[in-house]
Design a protein around this motif. Structure first.
Motif, PDB file in Angstrom:
ATOM      1  N   PHE A 204       0.829  -1.205   0.000  1.00 34.87           N
ATOM      2  CA  PHE A 204       0.000   0.000   0.000  1.00 34.87           C
ATOM      3  C   PHE A 204       0.868   1.261   0.000  1.00 34.87           C
ATOM      4  O   PHE A 204       0.572   2.234  -0.707  1.00 34.87           O
ATOM      5  N   ILE A 205       1.941   1.240   0.796  1.00 35.93           N
ATOM      6  CA  ILE A 205       2.842   2.393   0.826  1.00 35.93           C
ATOM      7  C   ILE A 205       3.526   2.571  -0.522  1.00 35.93           C
ATOM      8  O   ILE A 205       3.687   3.693  -1.016  1.00 35.93           O
ATOM      9  N   THR A 206       3.908   1.459  -1.143  1.00 36.12           N
ATOM     10  CA  THR A 206       4.538   1.531  -2.464  1.00 36.12           C
ATOM     11  C   THR A 206       3.577   2.112  -3.495  1.00 36.12           C
ATOM     12  O   THR A 206       3.972   2.920  -4.349  1.00 36.12           O
ATOM     13  N   ALA A 207       2.306   1.717  -3.422  1.00 37.46           N
ATOM     14  CA  ALA A 207       1.311   2.249  -4.355  1.00 37.46           C
ATOM     15  C   ALA A 207       1.126   3.751  -4.165  1.00 37.46           C
ATOM     16  O   ALA A 207       1.051   4.514  -5.144  1.00 37.46           O
ATOM     17  N   LEU A 208       1.076   4.201  -2.915  1.00 36.42           N
ATOM     18  CA  LEU A 208       0.939   5.633  -2.645  1.00 36.42           C
ATOM     19  C   LEU A 208       2.185   6.396  -3.076  1.00 36.42           C
ATOM     20  O   LEU A 208       2.099   7.534  -3.542  1.00 36.42           O
TER      21      LEU A 208
END
Length: 285
Positions: A120-124
């Motif tokens: 999720f952090i990578t996507a953001l």
């Protein structure tokens, strides 16, 4: 006899160290002189070009910029707006930095939760941060609050990954040694993980601190009536090249101040790394 043989060696070593120190000092002086000569040559070429080749409307000139800078400093508005920008950048850096180090540490010591949260952090992280500024305007309003939030977001992502991978890179053998000596999780965190990963964290600070300034200036240009970003936008829209260069020079000074803060943190990181290396050698001694 032994003392007679050792003493000359000590004198030679001391002389060699002093000579190296002198050489390094001379090299620093030479570098500074070369830097000043390059700067003077650039300013002279700029001044000459504005007087002979290029219309001053486009590039102004160092002499005009200096006169305008003195006037704007005397007015006080430049210093006030510079302090606003600096305060927002430092505030956003602290908020985003604390969150990044905390979350990066927790995920670094918990592979299970890291596997869940990191995607999720990578996507953001892949999303352009400036694209969310209109939404942030709705949530936090305009001005300094918006600038602080944007700076915190930019700081968080850069510092998070450095903290996360720095914590994961800590030697398991060193952790086990502290636990064998009776250390608990707090001891492992304070004596092993954070000191060992601090070089990673300091490197993240070196990258994220200037980015916090970029975030603040961007927010001030888009939705603020104060700060150096607002002044850049205002003078640019007014086609005032000279004043725009003065504000850019002020941004350069703010950036240098922040860079010195990072330099101090990096120096501290090197000390922590040395202490960590000594502790690592200790159990095996």
């Amino acid at each position: 006899m032994t003392a007679t043989q050792v003493a000359p060696t000590d004198r030679v070593d001391t002389g060699g160290a002093a000579q190296k120190k002198t050489v390094r000092r001379r090299q620093r002086v030479v570098r500074r002189v070369i830097q000043l000569l390059l700067l003077a040559g650039f300013l002279a070429a700029w001044e000459g070009a504005s007087r002979t080749v290029i219309e001053p409307y486009y590039i102004s000139s160092p002499s005009k910029i200096a006169v305008r800078a003195v006037a704007m400093l005397a007015d006080g508005a430049l210093v006030t707006n510079a302090l606003i920008t600096l305060g927002s950048a430092v505030g956003g850096f602290l908020i985003g930095g604390v969150a990044a180090i905390l979350i990066g540490y927790l995920l670094g010591v918990s592979p299970f939760w890291a596997a869940i949260v990191e995607p999720f952090i990578t996507a953001l992280w892949g999303m352009p941060r400036t694209a969310v500024i209109p939404l942030l305007v709705i949530w936090v309003g305009i001005g300094a609050p918006l600038a602080v939030v944007v700076a915190a977001i930019l700081t968080f992502f850069l510092l998070f990954y450095n903290t996360y991978y720095g914590i994961r890179d800590v030697s398991q053998g060193l952790i086990d040694a502290v636990r064998v000596m009776g250390g608990n999780r707090l001891h492992v965190a304070l004596w092993v993980r954070l000191p060992s990963a601090f070089v990673w964290i300091a490197a993240g600070m070196k990258m994220s601190l200037p980015m916090s300034l970029v975030g603040v200036v961007t927010a001030e240009m888009l939705a603020s009536n104060r700060g150096l970003g607002h002044l850049v936008q205002f003078y640019g829209n007014s086609f005032d090249t000279t004043s725009t260069f003065v504000v850019l020079l002020a941004l350069l000074v703010v950036g240098l101040v922040m860079e010195r803060l990072v330099h101090v943190l990096n120096a501290r990181a090197l000390v922590w790394r040395s202490v960590s290396a000594l502790d690592k050698d200790g159990p095996g001694a």
